[in-house]
Design an enzyme around this catalytic site. Structure first.
Site, short mmCIF file in Angstrom:
data_model
loop_
_atom_site.label_atom_id
_atom_site.label_comp_id
_atom_site.label_asym_id
_atom_site.label_seq_id
_atom_site.Cartn_x
_atom_site.Cartn_y
_atom_site.Cartn_z
N ARG A 163 0.88 -1.18 0.00
CA ARG A 163 0.00 0.00 0.00
C ARG A 163 0.91 1.22 0.00
O ARG A 163 1.64 1.48 0.96
CB ARG A 163 -0.91 0.00 1.22
CG ARG A 163 -1.90 1.16 1.24
CD ARG A 163 -2.94 0.99 0.15
NE ARG A 163 -3.72 2.19 -0.09
CZ ARG A 163 -4.82 2.54 0.58
NH1 ARG A 163 -5.25 1.78 1.58
NH2 ARG A 163 -5.48 3.64 0.25
N GLY A 164 0.87 1.99 -1.08
CA GLY A 164 1.82 3.07 -1.30
C GLY A 164 1.85 4.11 -0.20
O GLY A 164 2.92 4.54 0.24
N ASP B 250 1.36 3.89 2.84
CA ASP B 250 1.94 3.43 4.12
C ASP B 250 3.46 3.33 4.05
O ASP B 250 4.16 3.70 5.00
CB ASP B 250 1.37 2.05 4.49
CG ASP B 250 -0.08 2.12 4.95
OD1 ASP B 250 -0.57 3.23 5.18
OD2 ASP B 250 -0.70 1.04 5.06
N GLU C 41 -4.52 -7.78 -6.08
CA GLU C 41 -3.15 -8.28 -6.26
C GLU C 41 -2.92 -9.52 -5.40
O GLU C 41 -2.33 -10.51 -5.84
CB GLU C 41 -2.12 -7.20 -5.84
CG GLU C 41 -1.84 -6.16 -6.88
CD GLU C 41 -0.74 -5.20 -6.45
OE1 GLU C 41 -0.40 -4.32 -7.24
OE2 GLU C 41 -0.21 -5.36 -5.32
#
Length: 1152
Positions: free
Chosen positions: A31-32, A34, A97
């Protein structure tokens, strides 16, 4: 009716799995918001610095749906690392994903590592805490309960995987280093082994081995052995298998170079440590072999592992590395590769597989790829390339080495290199092959070298005798060489074979004994070395064997008078073609083999006794006699061929061990000594082609003899009396002799199976005893036998020579006499097995009347008659009594030019040959076959009609419109019948279409595009109680074929209403090869098959599909017409036709 053509798939797919082509080493899922700008950037940099190809999605603005490119990136990654952070579960993108990654874990064996970043695995597992809150936020926005449940299951699955929680580490730097080390280790284990630059021929060989591995069965432990000679590709194949299947096991190890490593100090301990390290992924430092055994057993007994022990040469290596099945967990597979198949037998493997050499096409392709980097040689190099591949004989190592060695060189350099290879083998090939030789003891090495020099292609029985006399213990030695794949024993008669490169290796080993002085070597074969030794006086030498094979045009050899006197150790002398200026005055009494073509003297040296001689062969020699001192008590084989001065076979009573006395085409031989008739061990006796031979021993007492050959002894007028029961004799050939009669004692040949009497022009009579030869299977009487029908013996003991008009009466009158003479009945063999062959013109009377009916009356009691040959007789019609011969399988009537009709055939006949019967125009069985109703004899497989012109006219005019009569039929055209000329006797038809044109291929081979499989669909329903079955038809016309192959038909029948496949592999063929024409030969074959369809086990069948497999092998055949047909045969054809017309009328009415 629906008709369609079906081209069969040419896919060469294998049941063995393929290797996944990874595009990336690692895929990062995160998760980008984070972790992108801190943890992920540091982790990516650390992986990059280690050379690990890592995929990271730098798309900062993600949509709702995951992109196909990202799915592709996941699928193409060896490892997926999932960084599970606080807000990971709030992203639909991340969760999709995750689903894809878990799917790849199952389907593609992808490795998955979860990283728990500032969260606990239990929060992910149960969606609790901060992680659970983020998942609930997604649920509030996304109202798809089914999808939420799918993600929930996925989160539980990933949380259950073994992963790395950040909380277990002091800082992020240490955490990242641990992850990188973990990836490093997994990548090493997952990196495929290097196989071969050009893996030609591997796929087909792997497929067979893979099937026996039974990878899917996890309740067994399977051990497979792969063996073959050095350089054959054992390691290459095992590496490829390892790459394909290692990911399916909990641990795997390819233990290479076991032989080489184990010979080092502490080598086996090193191998044990490597095995443990590779499978368990941790470092071991075992210092004792026995401890290592226990560690392997204890640590691996519950693990499903793949272990490959490559290049094993001693049993102890297997015992210390994989000593028992209980060392490994259920589902484990162990593969052992070795040059010595005996090790596999001792290890009790479940299956073993010999790796075979490449075929000619594979060999040429592999060589070309290495020499030219192309699949085919350059045009100017084609002939030289084929010479190289012939020299290499399909050995991949040799093809690879030679191709690389010759790459980029000129044609002149190639020719020079080839000449060198024939005398001095390539060192890189030699080193590999030498390993097996070095594992032999001294005696086994002697056996190997003798075979390489002298006995390649020799009968095993002869080789065993020679080696036994040399004290080489051949029973053990030959087995060792066979086990180590240094030789092979082939054929029904067991010949000793050896690969040419192994033979070259043996010759090079001996050359290196003394590279500069041939006389100091143990064996000689090279013609220049032989000239030096035999033409010059080199003094005492160490030579034990010589084989002379001089180049064509250079066969003259000037023998030095003392050359053989210096060869005190000579055991073997073989001369194939040398013409010696003079003969030897001395030969060593250590000789075991003398095989001397063009021997230049009238006798052997007077002082040569041949005490140890086993084999004596002379061809095209001047020998008249053997010599007064010749007393070879151990001799087993004596053979003379084309020895024009040999007049007598002398007293051989002192050679009690003689097993073979073969004398061929010695045209001055007149007499054979009486002693030959009493040689108890003699098994073969032949005087074939000795045209002056008149005197044989007065009697035969040869209990061991199994073959007596006297054919073409045109001066021989009598056969000796048989004075004992000769149970072993199975063949007696008297063809073309001057024999006047056979002795009454021929009845003592109680085991005789084959008796040849063709061309015996003086033969007056046959004794009644011939009928009572209980095992007689073949009797051949024919050729020029004019006297056989002229007279009848007054004493009643001549049965076959009875006058034709009285044959049946005489047989009846003498029935009691026959019974009196009959031997005791053997309950296990109640009737004589008699094959009467080639009777030809023996029974023709002065009026050309052939008493064929009497002949069949005479022999119809021979219930086991299998073959009957009446070729070249003046028979006009075959009698109907032939049908009484229920066991007759083959009938030959070749060149019976007056034969007009064959009304009947025996009920179990398999083959009929009427080649050259120009007058034949009535053949009942052919007519039945072409009625296409299944009424023909089902056992019948072939009828050869070559040159039967009247039969051809009848067949094509009466039954089939001959396509050859049409205009516009060219050599490569596919032809079809006009619709108006389709014969009415076939209900369903499928023909080639005009657009299925033939195309020219290499070597003038002609084929049809898409012709592999043709299908006919026959609409149902089909009520089996109303039909007899289905008849199938295939006709092929061709030009200029050199030969015909059997079983051209191969048909499968299926139905929509059943999963059963009805296979028809056999049928009857009518064949015409047009042998009698020199040019413009046109051949045809008609194949007819039949099935009653009962194998479907159903009362009603839906639509039927008939599939014709047209993969036929025809030698140099140009096919220009082919037709496939099928017909359902009804029990009541009239009712079936009426019903069919009603159905058609109803269909038309409904349509209207």
């Amino acid at each position: 009716m629906a008709v369609q053509s079906v081209a069969s798939a040419s896919s060469s797919s294998s049941s063995s799995p393929s290797i996944c082509p990874w595009n990336h080493d690692v895929f990062l899922s995160f998760r980008g918001e984070d972790v992108r700008h801190n943890f992920i950037s540091h982790l990516y940099q650390a992986l990059y610095q280690r050379g690990i190809n890592t995929y990271i999605d730098n798309n900062l603005e993600r949509g709702e749906e995951i992109s196909p490119a990202l799915f592709k990136a996941i699928e193409g990654s060896m490892i997926s690392i999932i960084i599970l952070s606080k807000n990971y579960a709030e992203s639909r993108w991340c969760l999709d994903e995750l689903l894809k990654i878990l799917d790849c874990k199952e389907t593609m064996k992808q490795i998955v590592l979860p990283i728990f970043y500032d969260i606990d695995p239990s929060e992910v597992r149960h969606q609790k805490g901060i992680f659970g809150e983020s998942f609930d936020k997604l649920g509030d926005k996304f109202k798809d309960n089914a999808k939420m449940l799918e993600w929930k299951v996925a989160l539980k699955r990933v949380a259950d995987l073994s992963g790395f929680p950040l909380a277990y580490f002091r800082n992020e730097s240490e955490f990242i280093q641990e992850i990188v080390q973990w990836v490093d280790l997994r990548m090493v284990n997952q990196t495929p082994l290097s196989v071969a630059k050009y893996p030609i021929g591997i796929e087909s060989r792997i497929r067979h081995i893979y099937q026996h591995l039974s990878i899917g069965k996890n309740d067994i432990i399977h051990i497979v052995g792969i063996f073959g000679t050095g350089g054959i590709g054992k390691s290459t194949i095992s590496k490829d298998i390892y790459n394909r299947v290692s990911s399916q096991f909990e641990g795997s190890c390819f233990l290479k170079d076991v032989r080489e490593t184990s010979k080092q100090a502490g080598g086996l301990i090193k191998l044990q440590n490597t095995l443990l390290n590779d499978i368990l992924g941790t470092s071991f430092d075992v210092h004792d072999i026995d401890i290592g055994i226990n560690v392997i057993r204890h640590r691996l007994c519950s693990k499903r592992v793949l272990l490959i022990l490559d290049d094993v040469d001693e049993l102890v290596q297997i015992e210390k590395l994989a000593g028992g099945r209980d060392w490994f967990g259920s589902g484990s597979r162990i593969i052992i590769t070795t040059r010595d198949q005996r090790l596999l037998d001792n290890s009790k493997v479940d299956s073993k597989h010999e790796v075979m050499v490449l075929d000619d096409n594979e060999a040429l392709q592999l060589f070309s790829l290495h020499a030219f980097e192309e699949k085919e040689p350059l045009k100017d190099y084609m002939d030289l390339s084929k010479q190289v591949t012939k020299y290499a004989q399909g050995l991949p190592l040799a093809l690879t080495v030679l191709g690389s060695d010759l790459k980029g060189q000129s044609i002149h350099q190639w020719k020079s290199a080839l000449d060198k290879y024939k005398n001095i083998p390539n060192n890189n090939i030699q080193k590999v092959l030498l390993v097996s030789y070095e594992g032999l003891n001294d005696t086994e090495r002697e056996i190997f070298l003798d075979i390489a020099f002298f006995f390649k292609g020799e009968l095993l029985a002869n080789v065993m005798k020679i080696f036994d006399c040399c004290g080489f213990f051949p029973a053990h030695g030959i087995k060792r060489l066979t086990d180590k794949c240094l030789i092979s024993i082939e054929g029904r008669n067991e010949y000793v074979r050896m690969h040419d490169l192994l033979q070259d290796m043996g010759r090079e080993i001996v050359r290196l004994e003394s590279p500069k002085e041939p006389s100091k070597r143990s064996r000689l074969w090279f013609h220049e070395d032989i000239r030096e030794v035999l033409e010059e006086s080199t003094g005492p030498n160490k030579i034990e064997g010589i084989v002379v094979d001089l180049p064509e045009g250079d066969e003259e050899l000037s023998l030095h008078p003392k050359a053989f006197r210096h060869m005190k150790r000579l055991r073997v002398f073989i001369s194939h073609n040398a013409r010696f200026s003079c003969g030897p005055s001395y030969l060593s009494d250590k000789l075991r083999v003398i095989d001397w073509s063009k021997y230049p003297l009238h006798s052997l040296p007077h002082n040569f006794q041949g005490k140890k001689l086993i084999i004596l062969r002379m061809h095209d020699s001047l020998v008249k006699e053997l010599g007064d001192g010749f007393r070879p008590k151990n001799l087993t084989t004596m053979r003379f061929k084309d020895c024009k001065f040999l007049k007598m076979i002398p007293d051989l009573s002192s050679i009690s061990n003689l097993k073979e006395l073969i004398v061929i085409d010695c045209t001055r031989l007149v007499q054979v000594h009486d002693s030959v008739g009493s040689l108890e061990n003699l098994s073969q006796l032949s005087f074939k082609g000795c045209s002056k031979l008149q005197i044989l021993p007065r009697s035969f007492k040869l209990r061991s003899l199994w073959r007596l050959i006297l054919n073409d002894c045109s001066s021989l007028r009598y056969l000796p009396e048989i004075e004992c029961k000769m149970q072993s004799l199975i063949m007696l050939n008297l063809n073309c002799t001057a024999i006047e009669e056979l002795p009454l004692s021929i009845g003592n040949l109680v085991g005789l199976k084959h008796l040849y009497l063709s061309g015996c022009k003086n033969l007056m009579r046959l004794p009644i005893a011939c009928i009572w030869l209980q095992h007689l299977r073949l009797l051949q009487i024919g050729g020029n036998c004019p006297n056989l029908v002229k007279k009848m013996r007054d004493d009643g003991l001549s049965l076959l020579a009875l006058e034709s008009t009285k044959m049946e009466d005489e047989i009846s009158l003498r029935e009691e006499r026959l019974l009196e003479l009959a031997p005791p009945t053997n309950s296990s063999n109640r009737s004589t097995a008699l094959q009467l062959l080639n009777l030809q013109s023996c029974f023709q009377s002065a009026t050309n009347f052939f008493p064929i009916s009497s002949l069949f009356t005479m022999f119809n009691s021979s219930a086991n008659l299998v073959d009957l040959d009446l070729s070249k007789t003046e028979i006009v019609s075959l009698p109907t009594s032939i049908k009484e011969f229920v066991t007759l399988a083959r009938l030959f009537l070749c060149d019976c030019e007056k034969l007009e009709g064959i009304p009947e055939l025996p009920p179990n006949i398999r083959q009929v040959n009427v080649t050259g019967c120009k007058s034949l125009d009535r053949f009942g069985e052919v007519s039945k076959i072409l009625e296409f109703n299944g009424s023909h004899i089902r056992s019948l497989g072939e009828i050869f009609l070559n040159g039967c012109e009247k039969m051809h006219v009848n067949i094509w005019n009466d039954k089939v419109q001959n396509p050859l009569l049409w205009k516009g039929v060219y050599e490569y055209d596919a032809t079809l019948f006009p619709k108006k000329q389709i014969p009415k006797w076939l209900s369903y038809i499928h023909e080639f279409l005009k657009d299925n044109k033939m195309v020219k291929g290499p070597d003038d081979y002609v084929r049809l595009r898409g012709e592999e499989e043709w299908a006919i669909d026959i609409e149902g329903p089909h009520y089996l109680e109303e039909i007899n079955g289905i008849v199938l038809y295939l006709v092929i016309f061709s030009k200029d074929a050199l030969g015909w192959y059997r079983n051209i038909g191969d048909v499968k029948i299926t139905s929509n209403s059943s999963n059963h496949v009805c296979c028809i592999l056999e049928g009857v063929q009518l064949v015409n090869m047009d042998y009698y024409k020199k040019k413009n030969k046109t051949q045809y074959a008609i194949w007819v098959g039949y099935s009653n369809l009962q194998s479907f086990e159903l009362k009603v069948l839906d639509n039927l599909r008939v599939q014709f497999d047209l993969h036929h092998r025809f030698h140099r055949m140009v096919r220009f017409y082919k037709s496939c047909r099928a017909k359902v045969v009804y029990k009541n054809e009239r009712r079936a036709n009426k019903k069919r017309k009603m159905d058609e009328h109803w269909s038309l009415t409904t349509h209207y």
